[in-house]
Design a protein around this motif. Sequence first.
Motif, PDB file in Angstrom:
ATOM      1  N   VAL A  45       0.833  -1.439  -0.018  1.00 35.20           N
ATOM      2  CA  VAL A  45       0.016  -0.102  -0.077  1.00 35.20           C
ATOM      3  C   VAL A  45       0.903   1.284  -0.041  1.00 35.20           C
ATOM      4  N   VAL A  46       1.850   1.197   0.884  1.00 36.50           N
ATOM      5  CA  VAL A  46       2.726   2.392   1.010  1.00 36.50           C
ATOM      6  C   VAL A  46       3.423   2.683  -0.372  1.00 36.50           C
ATOM      7  N   VAL A  47       4.198   1.749  -0.959  1.00 32.45           N
ATOM      8  CA  VAL A  47       4.814   1.692  -2.240  1.00 32.45           C
ATOM      9  C   VAL A  47       4.025   2.303  -3.306  1.00 32.45           C
ATOM     10  N   LEU A  48       2.734   1.906  -3.525  1.00 31.16           N
ATOM     11  CA  LEU A  48       1.953   1.488  -4.684  1.00 31.16           C
ATOM     12  C   LEU A  48       1.309   3.086  -4.576  1.00 31.16           C
ATOM     13  N   THR A  49       0.680   3.238  -3.435  1.00 28.95           N
ATOM     14  CA  THR A  49      -0.120   4.741  -3.094  1.00 28.95           C
ATOM     15  C   THR A  49       0.842   5.838  -3.503  1.00 28.95           C
ATOM     16  N   ASN A  50       1.769   5.802  -2.809  1.00 30.14           N
ATOM     17  CA  ASN A  50       2.864   6.942  -3.068  1.00 30.14           C
ATOM     18  C   ASN A  50       3.524   7.011  -4.401  1.00 30.14           C
ATOM     19  N   MET A  51       3.790   5.969  -5.152  1.00 28.63           N
ATOM     20  CA  MET A  51       4.139   6.197  -6.460  1.00 28.63           C
ATOM     21  C   MET A  51       2.791   6.712  -7.388  1.00 28.63           C
ATOM     22  N   THR A  52       1.788   6.245  -6.930  1.00 28.08           N
ATOM     23  CA  THR A  52       0.721   6.532  -7.812  1.00 28.08           C
ATOM     24  C   THR A  52       0.228   7.981  -7.525  1.00 28.08           C
ATOM     25  N   ALA A  53       0.497   8.339  -6.332  1.00 23.27           N
ATOM     26  CA  ALA A  53      -0.021   9.646  -6.055  1.00 23.27           C
ATOM     27  C   ALA A  53       1.008  10.715  -6.646  1.00 23.27           C
ATOM     28  N   PHE A  54       2.440  10.159  -6.626  1.00 25.56           N
ATOM     29  CA  PHE A  54       3.275  11.132  -7.189  1.00 25.56           C
ATOM     30  C   PHE A  54       3.282  11.446  -8.516  1.00 25.56           C
ATOM     31  N   ILE A  64      16.260  17.104  -9.401  1.00 29.25           N
ATOM     32  CA  ILE A  64      16.056  18.553  -9.100  1.00 29.25           C
ATOM     33  C   ILE A  64      14.694  18.131  -8.310  1.00 29.25           C
ATOM     34  N   ILE A  65      13.579  17.556  -8.874  1.00 30.60           N
ATOM     35  CA  ILE A  65      12.095  17.687  -8.464  1.00 30.60           C
ATOM     36  C   ILE A  65      11.954  16.885  -7.140  1.00 30.60           C
ATOM     37  N   LEU A  66      12.553  15.490  -7.155  1.00 31.79           N
ATOM     38  CA  LEU A  66      12.517  14.727  -6.153  1.00 31.79           C
ATOM     39  C   LEU A  66      13.310  14.953  -4.795  1.00 31.79           C
ATOM     40  N   PRO A  67      14.318  15.508  -4.861  1.00 30.47           N
ATOM     41  CA  PRO A  67      15.220  16.023  -3.652  1.00 30.47           C
ATOM     42  C   PRO A  67      14.490  17.214  -3.238  1.00 30.47           C
ATOM     43  N   LEU A  68      13.668  18.073  -3.963  1.00 27.53           N
ATOM     44  CA  LEU A  68      13.102  19.278  -3.483  1.00 27.53           C
ATOM     45  C   LEU A  68      11.822  19.024  -2.752  1.00 27.53           C
ATOM     46  N   ILE A  69      11.138  18.076  -3.163  1.00 27.03           N
ATOM     47  CA  ILE A  69       9.908  17.837  -2.567  1.00 27.03           C
ATOM     48  C   ILE A  69      10.017  16.839  -1.413  1.00 27.03           C
ATOM     49  N   MET A  70      11.163  16.541  -0.998  1.00 31.88           N
ATOM     50  CA  MET A  70      11.374  15.490  -0.129  1.00 31.88           C
ATOM     51  C   MET A  70      10.337  15.709   1.448  1.00 31.88           C
ATOM     52  N   PRO A  71      10.136  16.969   1.637  1.00 34.62           N
ATOM     53  CA  PRO A  71       9.092  17.034   2.899  1.00 34.62           C
ATOM     54  C   PRO A  71       7.767  16.686   2.552  1.00 34.62           C
ATOM     55  N   SER A  72       7.527  16.885   1.176  1.00 33.07           N
ATOM     56  CA  SER A  72       6.071  16.122   0.850  1.00 33.07           C
ATOM     57  C   SER A  72       5.944  14.589   1.058  1.00 33.07           C
ATOM     58  N   ILE A  73       7.329  14.081   0.476  1.00 31.10           N
ATOM     59  CA  ILE A  73       7.450  12.586   0.399  1.00 31.10           C
ATOM     60  C   ILE A  73       7.473  12.107   1.909  1.00 31.10           C
ATOM     61  N   THR A  74       7.904  12.937   2.801  1.00 34.66           N
ATOM     62  CA  THR A  74       7.965  12.521   4.403  1.00 34.66           C
ATOM     63  C   THR A  74       6.589  12.548   4.897  1.00 34.66           C
ATOM     64  N   ILE A  75       5.985  13.582   4.463  1.00 35.76           N
ATOM     65  CA  ILE A  75       4.479  13.502   4.994  1.00 35.76           C
ATOM     66  C   ILE A  75       3.615  12.597   4.532  1.00 35.76           C
ATOM     67  N   CYS A  76       3.679  12.403   3.180  1.00 32.90           N
ATOM     68  CA  CYS A  76       3.028  11.240   2.378  1.00 32.90           C
ATOM     69  C   CYS A  76       3.444   9.897   2.971  1.00 32.90           C
ATOM     70  N   GLY A  77       4.713   9.659   3.218  1.00 31.62           N
ATOM     71  CA  GLY A  77       5.232   8.298   3.767  1.00 31.62           C
ATOM     72  C   GLY A  77       4.757   7.990   5.146  1.00 31.62           C
ATOM     73  N   PHE A  78       4.721   9.109   5.918  1.00 27.15           N
ATOM     74  CA  PHE A  78       3.901   9.108   7.272  1.00 27.15           C
ATOM     75  C   PHE A  78       2.575   8.482   7.228  1.00 27.15           C
ATOM     76  N   MET A  79       1.610   9.418   6.537  1.00 28.46           N
ATOM     77  CA  MET A  79       0.472   9.252   6.497  1.00 28.46           C
ATOM     78  C   MET A  79      -0.107   7.905   5.890  1.00 28.46           C
ATOM     79  N   SER A  80       0.503   7.510   4.921  1.00 31.47           N
ATOM     80  CA  SER A  80       0.379   6.219   4.076  1.00 31.47           C
ATOM     81  C   SER A  80       0.747   4.916   5.089  1.00 31.47           C
ATOM     82  N   ILE A  81       1.677   5.047   5.804  1.00 34.52           N
ATOM     83  CA  ILE A  81       2.015   4.100   6.844  1.00 34.52           C
ATOM     84  C   ILE A  81       0.888   3.997   7.946  1.00 34.52           C
ATOM     85  N   LYS A  82       0.583   5.045   8.479  1.00 33.99           N
ATOM     86  CA  LYS A  82      -0.195   5.116   9.467  1.00 33.99           C
ATOM     87  C   LYS A  82      -1.903   4.730   9.125  1.00 33.99           C
TER      88      LYS A  82
END
Length: 258
Positions: A46-55, A170-188
């Motif tokens: 769920v975490v992997v597929l959801t974050n990949m799909t959402a991104f 460029i994009i992935l390193p700079l949106i790491m805060p969004s990745i952090t939040i999305c990772g936390f929310m999807s795990i929970k």
Amino acid sequence: MQLSFTDWNGLSDSYQYVGFRNYINAFKDTEFITSLLKTFEYVFFVVVLTNMTAFFIAYGLTRGIKAQGIYRVGFFTPNLIGGVVLGLIWKFVFSTALPTIGELPHVEFLQKNLLSQPKTAFASLVVVAVWQLAGYLMLIYMAGIVGLPKDVLEAAKLDGVTGLKELRYIILPLIMPSITICGFMSIKSAFMAYDVNMSLTNGGPFASTKLVAMQVYERAFTSQQYGVGQAEALILFVIVAIITLVQVGLSKSKEVEA
């Protein structure tokens, strides 16, 4: 937490303290361990597929395509549907609608009830979770992408950094805060899954999709072993807390400033 050290059944007026016996029984409970391992598998997919799909949805809908506002609303809408209702809708799709459609072109795979076999039922549970959560995480990723500094992107283009290179460096390193939040929310969200699990599969077939939240609920309220259920719930809380702290720590260590 206090009740996890008692033998309370959830109904009686009195109870006795039993120390750590409930925790010992929790770790001896094969149903709890099996559901916990099944939940780990569920969380991973769920975490992997959801974050990949959402991104990738967010990335595509920030490229300036036509009617992207309508697409955004469409992808976000599943998140507004309650878990029980969502599970019942998809239960009808998997058990009735798809088998009916599969009979027309004679697609053997679709002719079967996808919730009747352990592997396909588990996959169906993952699909519904991704479908529901991806739209919400999409908004967070979109906020991160839209907020990228234009001067950095323009400088990268002048240096010939475009396409996949721009995405990776460029994009992935700079949106790491969004990745952090999305990772936390999807795990929970994945660890706490109960309503969709109950309404879609009810843990079946053969308990192959019984996630740990459902197991804890049944132990506490159905079996009336509230003390053991409370102990199992606390064990789950500690596991989720450790995993999320590690995830947030690792993600934050990769954050960069523009």
